[in-house]
Design an enzyme around this catalytic site. Structure first.
Site, PDB file in Angstrom:
ATOM      1  N   ASP A  67     -51.131  13.347 -26.581  1.00 36.40           N
ATOM      2  CA  ASP A  67     -50.844  14.712 -25.115  1.00 36.40           C
ATOM      3  C   ASP A  67     -49.703  15.018 -24.858  1.00 36.40           C
ATOM      4  O   ASP A  67     -48.474  14.223 -25.382  1.00 36.40           O
ATOM      5  CB  ASP A  67     -51.301  14.307 -24.212  1.00 36.40           C
ATOM      6  CG  ASP A  67     -50.972  12.347 -24.205  1.00 36.40           C
ATOM      7  OD1 ASP A  67     -50.073  11.949 -24.724  1.00 36.40           O
ATOM      8  OD2 ASP A  67     -52.606  11.663 -23.510  1.00 36.40           O
ATOM      9  N   ASP A 136     -57.510   4.589 -14.572  1.00 37.66           N
ATOM     10  CA  ASP A 136     -59.127   4.769 -14.879  1.00 37.66           C
ATOM     11  C   ASP A 136     -59.893   5.178 -15.689  1.00 37.66           C
ATOM     12  O   ASP A 136     -60.951   5.757 -15.693  1.00 37.66           O
ATOM     13  CB  ASP A 136     -58.903   6.190 -13.624  1.00 37.66           C
ATOM     14  CG  ASP A 136     -58.230   7.695 -14.919  1.00 37.66           C
ATOM     15  OD1 ASP A 136     -57.790   7.071 -16.037  1.00 37.66           O
ATOM     16  OD2 ASP A 136     -57.699   8.879 -13.981  1.00 37.66           O
ATOM     17  N   HIS A 138     -59.116   6.214 -18.532  1.00 36.04           N
ATOM     18  CA  HIS A 138     -58.652   7.533 -19.504  1.00 36.04           C
ATOM     19  C   HIS A 138     -57.745   7.834 -21.191  1.00 36.04           C
ATOM     20  O   HIS A 138     -57.472   5.852 -20.831  1.00 36.04           O
ATOM     21  CB  HIS A 138     -57.972   8.463 -19.269  1.00 36.04           C
ATOM     22  CG  HIS A 138     -56.422   8.160 -19.096  1.00 36.04           C
ATOM     23  ND1 HIS A 138     -56.079   8.907 -17.531  1.00 36.04           N
ATOM     24  CD2 HIS A 138     -55.458   7.707 -19.215  1.00 36.04           C
ATOM     25  CE1 HIS A 138     -54.744   8.086 -17.771  1.00 36.04           C
ATOM     26  NE2 HIS A 138     -54.894   7.544 -19.037  1.00 36.04           N
ATOM     27  N   GLU A 143     -59.753  12.606 -18.694  1.00 39.76           N
ATOM     28  CA  GLU A 143     -59.734  11.616 -17.348  1.00 39.76           C
ATOM     29  C   GLU A 143     -61.346  12.127 -17.151  1.00 39.76           C
ATOM     30  O   GLU A 143     -62.122  12.762 -17.710  1.00 39.76           O
ATOM     31  CB  GLU A 143     -59.341  12.822 -16.196  1.00 39.76           C
ATOM     32  CG  GLU A 143     -57.506  12.860 -15.767  1.00 39.76           C
ATOM     33  CD  GLU A 143     -56.371  11.689 -15.690  1.00 39.76           C
ATOM     34  OE1 GLU A 143     -57.523  10.579 -16.285  1.00 39.76           O
ATOM     35  OE2 GLU A 143     -55.812  12.175 -15.477  1.00 39.76           O
TER      36      GLU A 143
HETATM   37  P1  PGA Z   1     -49.720   3.348 -19.849  1.00 46.45           P
HETATM   38  O1  PGA Z   1     -50.580   4.179 -19.974  1.00 46.45           O
HETATM   39  O2  PGA Z   1     -49.197   2.512 -21.092  1.00 46.45           O
HETATM   40  O3  PGA Z   1     -47.814   3.400 -19.895  1.00 46.45           O
HETATM   41  O4  PGA Z   1     -50.317   2.442 -18.454  1.00 46.45           O
HETATM   42  C1  PGA Z   1     -51.465   4.363 -20.588  1.00 46.45           C
HETATM   43  C2  PGA Z   1     -52.439   5.075 -20.245  1.00 46.45           C
HETATM   44  O5  PGA Z   1     -52.361   6.214 -19.476  1.00 46.45           O
HETATM   45  O6  PGA Z   1     -53.275   6.256 -21.208  1.00 46.45           O
END
Ligand code: PGA
Length: 260
Positions: A67, A136, A138, A143
């Site tokens: 992404d 959350d 994702h 999302e």
């Molecule tokens: P993080 O993010 O590794 O910074 O916790 C993970 C994500 O949002 O996929």
């Protein structure tokens, strides 16, 4: 799913690096999918060390990132292009011509997303996709409520995700609202998924992903339908799993030929 609980982030990241390195050594033209965020940083550090000290050769691999933020200058410190070149690509011998990171400045986003999918297909598909997980649930930036068969497309971030990612933007208000992300359908076509999650704040999302129902409300739960997903977590991220003793038992009793 194979759930591997390790004592800490370092041990989990070293194990994840061994999975990635084994693939690269077995298949010099491997196609790797990379994730960003805090979670894979120790994995990338270990891959850089393996490149430096053990001659792990990235020369012929192809990469696709999950992404990127829409509308963000690629040189911005918060962009995933900056992240990847700072933490991994700038420190290994990857061919820049084989690196693919979604272009958040693409003028025609739907057309660009189709092209990204075409490029993944033309490369022969992704052999191993590294994934983090949002609080959350994702994966990529899919999302909650994302279609479980979605393809690469634009998405709007939740308030929670923008808050989680505010660090590199100097405040939540400056985090872009939109991103380009591989879809859940795109991720499901990867041959192997390697999901990493560390810390107590990920424990609930991990429990729902592994032991909850498959639901668009927890996008990572779609991985229950993937034929080869390896979940590597630390003790804290495992704290809400009901069957953690069983997962440890399985890992301890793996036949030798299955061990990495
Ligand atoms: P993080 O993010 O590794 O910074 O916790 C993970 C994500 O949002 O996929």
């Amino acid at each position: 799913m194979e759930i591997i609980i390790q004592p800490d982030v370092e041990a989990a990241s070293r194990l994840a690096a061994r999975f990635v390195a084994r693939l690269i050594r077995d298949k010099s033209r491997a196609v790797l999918g990379f994730a960003t965020g805090q979670t894979p940083l120790p994995l990338y550090e270990e891959l850089c060390r393996m490149h430096r000290e053990e001659k792990l050769d990235f020369d012929r691999i192809t990469s696709f990132n999950l992404d990127e933020y829409v509308g963000l200058d690629p040189a911005h410190p918060g962009s995933y292009r900056t992240y990847m070149w700072t933490h991994l690509f700038g420190r290994i011998n990857i061919d820049p011509g084989r690196v693919h990171i979604p272009d958040g400045l693409a003028p025609d986003i739907p057309l660009y997303c189709e092209k990204y999918e075409d490029e993944i297909r033309a490369a022969g598909g992704i052999d191993l996709q590294v994934l983090g997980i949002g609080t959350d649930g994702h994966i990529g930036f899919n999302e909650p409520s994302s279609s479980l068969v979605s393809r690469t497309r634009i998405k709007t971030l939740t308030v929670e995700t923008r808050r989680d990612n505010a660090r590199l933007f100097g405040g939540e208000k400056k985090v872009p609202h939109h991103v380009i992300t591989m879809g859940l359908g795109t991720i499901m076509e990867c041959r192997t998924c390697l999901l990493l999650a560390f810390g107590a704040r990920k424990a609930e999302a991990v429990a729902q992903t592994v032991e909850g129902p498959v639901s668009a409300m927890v996008p990572a739960s779609i991985l229950q339908l993937h034929g080869r997903t390896i979940v590597i977590i630390d003790e804290e991220a495992s704290s809400r799993l009901r069957r953690s003793e069983y997962y440890r038992y399985v890992y301890e009793h793996k036949p030798d030929w299955q061990k990495v």
